[in-house]
Design an enzyme around this catalytic site. Structure first.
Site, PDB file in Angstrom:
ATOM      1  N   HIS A  19      -9.924  -9.270  -9.995  1.00  0.00           N
ATOM      2  CA  HIS A  19     -10.659  -9.064  -8.745  1.00  0.00           C
ATOM      3  C   HIS A  19     -11.230  -7.653  -8.717  1.00  0.00           C
ATOM      4  O   HIS A  19     -11.159  -6.918  -9.720  1.00  0.00           O
ATOM      5  CB  HIS A  19      -9.795  -9.383  -7.520  1.00  0.00           C
ATOM      6  CG  HIS A  19      -8.528  -8.555  -7.415  1.00  0.00           C
ATOM      7  ND1 HIS A  19      -8.528  -7.186  -7.346  1.00  0.00           N
ATOM      8  CD2 HIS A  19      -7.228  -8.926  -7.361  1.00  0.00           C
ATOM      9  CE1 HIS A  19      -7.301  -6.738  -7.239  1.00  0.00           C
ATOM     10  NE2 HIS A  19      -6.471  -7.783  -7.261  1.00  0.00           N
ATOM     11  N   HIS A  22      -8.939  -4.693 -10.152  1.00  0.00           N
ATOM     12  CA  HIS A  22      -8.853  -4.613 -11.625  1.00  0.00           C
ATOM     13  C   HIS A  22     -10.205  -4.199 -12.203  1.00  0.00           C
ATOM     14  O   HIS A  22     -10.285  -3.451 -13.173  1.00  0.00           O
ATOM     15  CB  HIS A  22      -8.496  -5.963 -12.245  1.00  0.00           C
ATOM     16  CG  HIS A  22      -7.335  -6.659 -11.603  1.00  0.00           C
ATOM     17  ND1 HIS A  22      -7.447  -7.877 -10.980  1.00  0.00           N
ATOM     18  CD2 HIS A  22      -6.044  -6.286 -11.472  1.00  0.00           C
ATOM     19  CE1 HIS A  22      -6.277  -8.237 -10.512  1.00  0.00           C
ATOM     20  NE2 HIS A  22      -5.408  -7.291 -10.787  1.00  0.00           N
ATOM     21  N   CYS A 127      13.538  -7.135  -5.414  1.00  0.00           N
ATOM     22  CA  CYS A 127      12.282  -7.794  -5.021  1.00  0.00           C
ATOM     23  C   CYS A 127      11.601  -8.321  -6.287  1.00  0.00           C
ATOM     24  O   CYS A 127      11.291  -7.548  -7.196  1.00  0.00           O
ATOM     25  CB  CYS A 127      11.342  -6.833  -4.290  1.00  0.00           C
ATOM     26  SG  CYS A 127       9.717  -7.580  -4.017  1.00  0.00           S
ATOM     27  N   CYS A 130       8.098  -6.792  -6.845  1.00  0.00           N
ATOM     28  CA  CYS A 130       8.084  -5.453  -7.460  1.00  0.00           C
ATOM     29  C   CYS A 130       8.771  -5.462  -8.817  1.00  0.00           C
ATOM     30  O   CYS A 130       8.652  -4.490  -9.571  1.00  0.00           O
ATOM     31  CB  CYS A 130       8.846  -4.439  -6.608  1.00  0.00           C
ATOM     32  SG  CYS A 130       8.174  -4.154  -4.999  1.00  0.00           S
ATOM     33  N   CYS A 144      10.441  -6.371   1.847  1.00  0.00           N
ATOM     34  CA  CYS A 144       9.808  -5.432   0.921  1.00  0.00           C
ATOM     35  C   CYS A 144       8.507  -4.941   1.551  1.00  0.00           C
ATOM     36  O   CYS A 144       7.687  -5.738   2.003  1.00  0.00           O
ATOM     37  CB  CYS A 144       9.520  -6.125  -0.412  1.00  0.00           C
ATOM     38  SG  CYS A 144       8.382  -5.178  -1.421  1.00  0.00           S
ATOM     39  N   HIS A 147       5.473  -6.366  -0.512  1.00  0.00           N
ATOM     40  CA  HIS A 147       5.293  -7.815  -0.675  1.00  0.00           C
ATOM     41  C   HIS A 147       5.630  -8.620   0.578  1.00  0.00           C
ATOM     42  O   HIS A 147       5.476  -9.837   0.594  1.00  0.00           O
ATOM     43  CB  HIS A 147       6.095  -8.311  -1.883  1.00  0.00           C
ATOM     44  CG  HIS A 147       5.560  -7.751  -3.162  1.00  0.00           C
ATOM     45  ND1 HIS A 147       6.030  -6.572  -3.710  1.00  0.00           N
ATOM     46  CD2 HIS A 147       4.538  -8.155  -3.954  1.00  0.00           C
ATOM     47  CE1 HIS A 147       5.341  -6.297  -4.799  1.00  0.00           C
ATOM     48  NE2 HIS A 147       4.418  -7.220  -4.972  1.00  0.00           N
ATOM     49  N   LYS A 298      -6.405  -5.094   3.241  1.00  0.00           N
ATOM     50  CA  LYS A 298      -5.829  -5.113   1.891  1.00  0.00           C
ATOM     51  C   LYS A 298      -6.281  -6.378   1.169  1.00  0.00           C
ATOM     52  O   LYS A 298      -6.423  -7.429   1.787  1.00  0.00           O
ATOM     53  CB  LYS A 298      -4.301  -5.140   2.050  1.00  0.00           C
ATOM     54  CG  LYS A 298      -3.581  -4.299   1.056  1.00  0.00           C
ATOM     55  CD  LYS A 298      -2.098  -4.299   1.351  1.00  0.00           C
ATOM     56  CE  LYS A 298      -1.366  -4.362   0.020  1.00  0.00           C
ATOM     57  NZ  LYS A 298       0.066  -4.418   0.155  1.00  0.00           N
ATOM     58  N   LYS A 301      -4.500 -12.711  -1.951  1.00  0.00           N
ATOM     59  CA  LYS A 301      -4.879 -14.085  -2.249  1.00  0.00           C
ATOM     60  C   LYS A 301      -4.994 -14.892  -0.959  1.00  0.00           C
ATOM     61  O   LYS A 301      -5.922 -15.662  -0.777  1.00  0.00           O
ATOM     62  CB  LYS A 301      -3.807 -14.734  -3.138  1.00  0.00           C
ATOM     63  CG  LYS A 301      -4.337 -15.143  -4.480  1.00  0.00           C
ATOM     64  CD  LYS A 301      -3.244 -15.829  -5.280  1.00  0.00           C
ATOM     65  CE  LYS A 301      -3.759 -16.087  -6.683  1.00  0.00           C
ATOM     66  NZ  LYS A 301      -2.747 -16.526  -7.605  1.00  0.00           N
TER      67      LYS A 301
HETATM   68  O1  ME8 Z   1       0.871  -3.285 -11.700  1.00  0.00           O
HETATM   69  N1  ME8 Z   1      -7.751  -1.254  -5.498  1.00  0.00           N
HETATM   70  O2  ME8 Z   1      -0.375  -4.927 -12.754  1.00  0.00           O
HETATM   71  P1  ME8 Z   1      -1.367  -5.404 -11.592  1.00  0.00           P
HETATM   72  C1  ME8 Z   1      -7.846  -0.570  -6.645  1.00  0.00           C
HETATM   73  N2  ME8 Z   1       1.326  -5.012 -14.723  1.00  0.00           N
HETATM   74  N3  ME8 Z   1      -7.235  -0.946  -7.780  1.00  0.00           N
HETATM   75  C2  ME8 Z   1      -6.507  -2.055  -7.775  1.00  0.00           C
HETATM   76  C3  ME8 Z   1      -6.350  -2.822  -6.611  1.00  0.00           C
HETATM   77  C4  ME8 Z   1      -7.022  -2.375  -5.429  1.00  0.00           C
HETATM   78  N4  ME8 Z   1      -6.962  -3.032  -4.280  1.00  0.00           N
HETATM   79  N5  ME8 Z   1      -5.573  -3.879  -6.907  1.00  0.00           N
HETATM   80  C5  ME8 Z   1      -5.260  -3.783  -8.225  1.00  0.00           C
HETATM   81  C6  ME8 Z   1       0.624  -4.013 -12.657  1.00  0.00           C
HETATM   82  N6  ME8 Z   1      -5.824  -2.680  -8.753  1.00  0.00           N
HETATM   83  C7  ME8 Z   1       1.401  -3.843 -13.932  1.00  0.00           C
HETATM   84  C8  ME8 Z   1       0.882  -2.633 -14.670  1.00  0.00           C
HETATM   85  S1  ME8 Z   1       0.894  -0.938 -16.710  1.00  0.00           S
HETATM   86  C9  ME8 Z   1       1.951  -0.520 -17.906  1.00  0.00           C
HETATM   87  C10 ME8 Z   1       1.622  -2.310 -15.924  1.00  0.00           C
HETATM   88  C11 ME8 Z   1      -5.735  -2.256 -10.158  1.00  0.00           C
HETATM   89  O3  ME8 Z   1      -2.025  -6.624 -12.119  1.00  0.00           O
HETATM   90  C12 ME8 Z   1      -5.206  -0.849 -10.270  1.00  0.00           C
HETATM   91  O4  ME8 Z   1      -5.530  -0.338 -11.540  1.00  0.00           O
HETATM   92  O5  ME8 Z   1      -0.667  -5.471 -10.296  1.00  0.00           O
HETATM   93  C13 ME8 Z   1      -3.717  -1.084 -10.180  1.00  0.00           C
HETATM   94  O6  ME8 Z   1      -2.952   0.021 -10.618  1.00  0.00           O
HETATM   95  C14 ME8 Z   1      -3.576  -2.282 -11.072  1.00  0.00           C
HETATM   96  O7  ME8 Z   1      -4.775  -3.058 -10.810  1.00  0.00           O
HETATM   97  C15 ME8 Z   1      -2.352  -3.115 -10.820  1.00  0.00           C
HETATM   98  O8  ME8 Z   1      -2.470  -4.269 -11.585  1.00  0.00           O
END
Ligand code: ME8
Length: 515
Positions: A19, A22, A127, A130, A144, A147, A298, A301
């Site tokens: 989304h 990412h 959690c 998390c 949490c 979440h 925020k 989904k």
């Molecule tokens: O945390 N605004 O994965 P994740 C800006 N697997 N960036 C956002 C965002 C938002 N609303 N939502 C997601 C994880 N991101 C772990 C990481 S690393 C060793 C393991 C982006 O799929 C942002 O880069 O929840 C955030 O840090 C990341 O997606 C979290 O991705």
């Protein structure tokens, strides 16, 4: 010896499809990778997916799939999406890849052998969202905080990484290297976590297989798998070739991480202490950005406000969306996405400002100079001023990119677009062209505009690559990006050569209507 640069994104959980959040991180990383390649640095860009742990096992079960089949599918969606929108990664790592698993086991063995891992009984509130035990601070009304679901009480014997023994060292390191974590507000947050404790304790790094089998087996106890965060962070080493690829050392020595503030603690506290325990150097910088909210809410989904990058590409073109993301978020702060704001940006900056400069330069070159870059007839103070603006833009872009301020870098490029548009307005070549005696002036003006556009296109290359290529092609300089060296080539202000054939083309960015 050439300089090295390595940039990483978080590896994304495969429990949701890509989304806007990412996409932002990945686009910033892509822009940085492209910039540093253009600066002549040996660049390595790592992204991928995080596939182990309870959260993924739960999501697979909900879809009635085995975890591996489920992660293959969603990881494939991430990779295909990045390919579709032209993300120039060098490695797409999956935590289910054999070399990643080997890297995790190598590092665990090393840390265990030196006595930084021990076995203890632990009871707490866990959690699944998390993937960790919560502290009081992590909860609101028993739920949490992130979440909004009730944690489960769990009691387990587990392996612990003796993280706390490195906290004094970490605090001192953050004092000694003030921009290790940037912008500064996030460094201060990590310092506050260390100072106040913030529930930071030794880190539980195992899960008994009786409860979870979907993970990497501990090399020193086959009844346990590795905690997903300990596993996931090591992707940064594995993806760069740890433990035995000869390229590992130089890549890792140049590593820059890019994350949002949601995962500051694992990257700002767990990861440096893990590296220290493993006897490895730290990353160069941890670069932390804020959240994208959608319509001031925020992303979630259940609200259905995820904003798919492919849908945005379909509707507006990916460069326009990419430009908006890079321009509208001040790196480090939160930003709000609304389609109105996107449309306003496209119309104001891309259609009116940049698009207009491209179309009037090339239309007048076609009309008054047979579609060829004209030979200038001298240059005066006004031309000098545009040239100076180009030198300044190239310098500012370099500075801002190295400080991780892509929004400011774009503002600097658009200051050059503005300066050039003002120059054309002041010179009014369409008026001068009415007088045969002033055609030398017209040629000088259009020559200067073509040169400024050339610099602008080179500077825009890392940010909006397709648009930059298109402008260069219209200027008769296809492929100029391949041999450009930023910031020098953009500052040189010496192309295209007089006589080069140009092409008018359609509107670069047609104006769009608000939805
Ligand atoms: O945390 N605004 O994965 P994740 C800006 N697997 N960036 C956002 C965002 C938002 N609303 N939502 C997601 C994880 N991101 C772990 C990481 S690393 C060793 C393991 C982006 O799929 C942002 O880069 O929840 C955030 O840090 C990341 O997606 C979290 O991705």
């Amino acid at each position: 010896m050439s300089r090295h640069y390595a940039i990483t994104t978080p590896i994304y959980y495969v429990n949701a499809e890509p989304h806007i959040g990412h996409t932002y991180t990945t686009v910033v990383a892509d822009t940085l990778a492209r910039y540093h390649r253009l600066a002549g640095e040996e660049t390595f860009f790592l992204t991928g997916t995080d596939e182990h742990g309870d959260k993924i096992a739960e999501a697979a079960a909900r879809d009635g799939l085995e975890p591996k089949a489920f992660t293959d599918r969603i990881s494939g969606i991430f990779r295909d999406t990045w390919d579709e929108i032209g993300i120039s990664y060098d490695r797409f790592i999956r935590t289910t890849d054999a070399d990643h698993i080997r890297a995790v086991q190598t590092l665990l063995t090393r840390v265990h052998d030196q006595g930084d891992i021990d076995f203890r009984e632990y009871e707490g509130l866990y959690c699944v969202g998390c993937e960790r035990f919560l502290t009081d601070r992590d909860m609101v009304d028993g739920l949490c905080r992130d979440h909004e679901r009730a944690p489960e009480r769990r009691k387990e014997s587990n392996y612990f990484f003796k993280m706390t023994r490195y906290f004094d060292w970490l605090g001192e390191t953050l004092e000694a290297q003030p921009d290790l974590i940037r912008p500064e507000r996030y460094r201060n947050e990590v310092l506050a976590m260390l100072r106040e404790g913030s529930g930071l304790d030794d880190l539980c790094i195992s899960r008994p297989k009786s409860r979870l089998t979907w993970g990497i087996e501990l090399p020193f106890d086959a009844d346990y798998v590795c905690y997903v965060w300990f596993d996931a962070l090591i992707n940064y080493l594995a993806g760069m070739g740890y433990p035995d690829d000869p390229a590992f050392e130089v890549r890792w020595a140049a590593a820059e991480h890019l994350v949002a503030k949601d995962i500051l603690k694992p990257h700002g506290v767990f990861w440096p202490t893990m590296l220290r325990a493993a006897g490895l150097p730290l990353y160069q910088h941890l670069n932390v950005h804020g959240y994208w909210n959608v319509d001031d809410r925020k992303i979630s989904k259940s609200l259905g406000n995820m904003i798919s990058p492919l849908a945005m590409r379909e509707q507006y073109g990916f460069d326009a969306f990419r430009y908006f993301l890079l321009r509208d978020m001040s790196f480090g702060l939160d930003a709000s996405f609304t389609e109105e704001a996107l449309v306003t940006r496209i119309n104001a900056d891309l259609a009116n400002n940049l698009g207009n400069l491209v179309s009037r330069t090339l239309n007048m070159t076609a009309r008054y100079c047979d579609g060829q870059v004209p030979e200038p007839d001298g240059a005066g103070a006004e031309e000098e001023h545009v040239r100076d603006a180009s030198v300044e833009a190239a310098r500012a872009v370099d500075e801002h990119m190295r400080r991780l301020e892509p929004n400011r870098a774009l503002a600097a490029i658009f200051a050059l677009v503005d300066a050039t548009n003002r120059y054309v307005d002041a010179r009014a070549p369409w008026k001068a062209a009415k007088d045969e005696a002033r055609m030398g002036e017209v040629r000088t003006t259009l020559h200067t505009c073509c040169q400024a556009l050339h610099s602008i296109a080179l500077l825009l290359g890392p940010f909006v690559p397709d648009t930059a290529e298109e402008i260069l092609a219209r200027l008769g300089c296809s492929g100029a990006l391949a041999s450009a060296r930023l910031p020098d080539t953009a500052a040189a202000f010496d192309a295209p050569a007089p006589g080069t054939s140009t092409r008018k083309g359609e509107a670069l960015f047609p104006r769009v209507e608000a939805p």
